[in-house]
Design a protein around this motif. Structure first.
Motif, PDB file in Angstrom:
ATOM      1  N   UNK A 113       0.967  -1.260  -0.035  1.00 34.84           N
ATOM      2  CA  UNK A 113       0.133  -0.191  -0.002  1.00 34.84           C
ATOM      3  C   UNK A 113       0.985   1.249   0.014  1.00 34.84           C
ATOM      4  N   UNK A 114       1.904   1.405   0.873  1.00 32.55           N
ATOM      5  CA  UNK A 114       2.694   2.259   0.910  1.00 32.55           C
ATOM      6  C   UNK A 114       3.498   2.513  -0.188  1.00 32.55           C
ATOM      7  N   UNK A 115       4.070   1.488  -0.679  1.00 34.60           N
ATOM      8  CA  UNK A 115       4.739   1.512  -2.180  1.00 34.60           C
ATOM      9  C   UNK A 115       3.807   2.041  -3.294  1.00 34.60           C
ATOM     10  N   UNK A 116       2.504   1.756  -3.256  1.00 35.41           N
ATOM     11  CA  UNK A 116       1.872   2.311  -4.169  1.00 35.41           C
ATOM     12  C   UNK A 116       1.682   3.643  -4.229  1.00 35.41           C
ATOM     13  N   UNK A 117       1.485   4.240  -2.732  1.00 43.34           N
ATOM     14  CA  UNK A 117       1.352   5.747  -2.767  1.00 43.34           C
ATOM     15  C   UNK A 117       2.665   6.251  -3.270  1.00 43.34           C
ATOM     16  N   UNK A 118       3.768   5.927  -2.877  1.00 46.98           N
ATOM     17  CA  UNK A 118       4.669   6.310  -3.416  1.00 46.98           C
ATOM     18  C   UNK A 118       5.192   6.432  -4.945  1.00 46.98           C
ATOM     19  N   UNK A 152      13.086  10.195  -7.488  1.00 46.77           N
ATOM     20  CA  UNK A 152      14.316  10.436  -6.300  1.00 46.77           C
ATOM     21  C   UNK A 152      13.497  10.137  -4.935  1.00 46.77           C
ATOM     22  N   UNK A 153      12.406  10.638  -4.745  1.00 47.62           N
ATOM     23  CA  UNK A 153      11.649  10.396  -3.581  1.00 47.62           C
ATOM     24  C   UNK A 153      11.331   8.729  -3.409  1.00 47.62           C
TER      25      UNK A 153
END
Length: 225
Positions: free
Chosen positions: A146-151, A158-159
């Motif tokens: 989930x957090x990887x998808x938001x990223x 770069x982020x």
């Protein structure tokens, strides 16, 4: 019962092709990240080699690399042990995570399309079901996705690279508090999806900051408890 204390079924199969030392490294890192190999646990080369079906040499090389990266401690005359993170180490990393992910949430609110939002909702459904079913490993894995998808939706390469450097340790720290965070974590995910869908950048940033701070505080409370 495995002599190294690994749960039955925890040892991943080494996929081919690819350099053996790299595959052994990835296998051991995954076992550490998921805490199948626990902080402080003694790592015996011969036992690990037997579990993975390899010789001791690639295991030795992997342990040396993991030592360099801070996952394993090599102690003279004692051997290798899974690193035991201090509260300060965890706090510093989780604080950096908050900064990175809050900005990612803001950018996701600015850039995400309907397909991206639908993907977040699907992951949320999987996570909620995993919580209800008590499947901790699936909860942790889905939370990371989930957090990887938001990223990904943030659209800043770069982020994403910076976040990738801390992702494995975030999973490591999240695993022991996954049950405690439980349903509340996914309620917060739903709030984040709503902010992203509304294209409310500041709201998305604030929700993510509060969400990651809750995890950081829960990690420390676990030690106090």
């Amino acid at each position: 019962m495995l002599s190294a204390g690994l749960p039955q079924g925890a040892v991943p199969k080494l996929e081919r092709p690819g350099p053996l030392r790299e595959r052994v490294y990835e296998a051991l890192l995954e076992l550490i990240t998921t805490r199948a190999l626990r902080p402080g646990q003694h790592l015996v080369e011969s036992e690990l080699a037997g579990h993975l079906g390899v010789s001791r040499q690639p295991v030795r090389e992997a342990l040396q690399r993991l030592n360099t990266e801070g996952w394993v401690d090599l102690r003279p005359a004692q051997g290798a042990f899974v690193h035991e993170p201090t509260e300060e180490e965890a706090d510093q990393l989780l604080t950096v995570r908050t900064l990175l992910e809050a900005e990612a949430a803001r950018l996701a609110a600015a850039n995400a399309g309907t397909a991206g939002i639908a993907a977040l909702e699907e992951l949320c459904e999987i996570g909620e079901k995993a919580v209800a079913d008590g499947e901790r490993d699936l909860v942790v894995a889905t939370n990371a996705r989930f957090h990887a998808k938001v990223m990904e939706l943030a659209g800043n390469v770069v982020l994403a690279e910076l976040a990738g450097q801390v992702d494995r340790r975030v999973r490591w720290y999240y695993t022991p508090v996954a049950r405690q965070r439980g349903k509340q974590s996914w309620i917060e995910h739903r709030d984040l999806i709503a902010a992203i869908a509304a294209r409310d950048e500041e709201r998305a940033k604030d929700v993510m900051r509060a969400h990651t701070e809750h995890t950081r505080r829960t990690y420390h409370q676990r030690a106090e408890g």
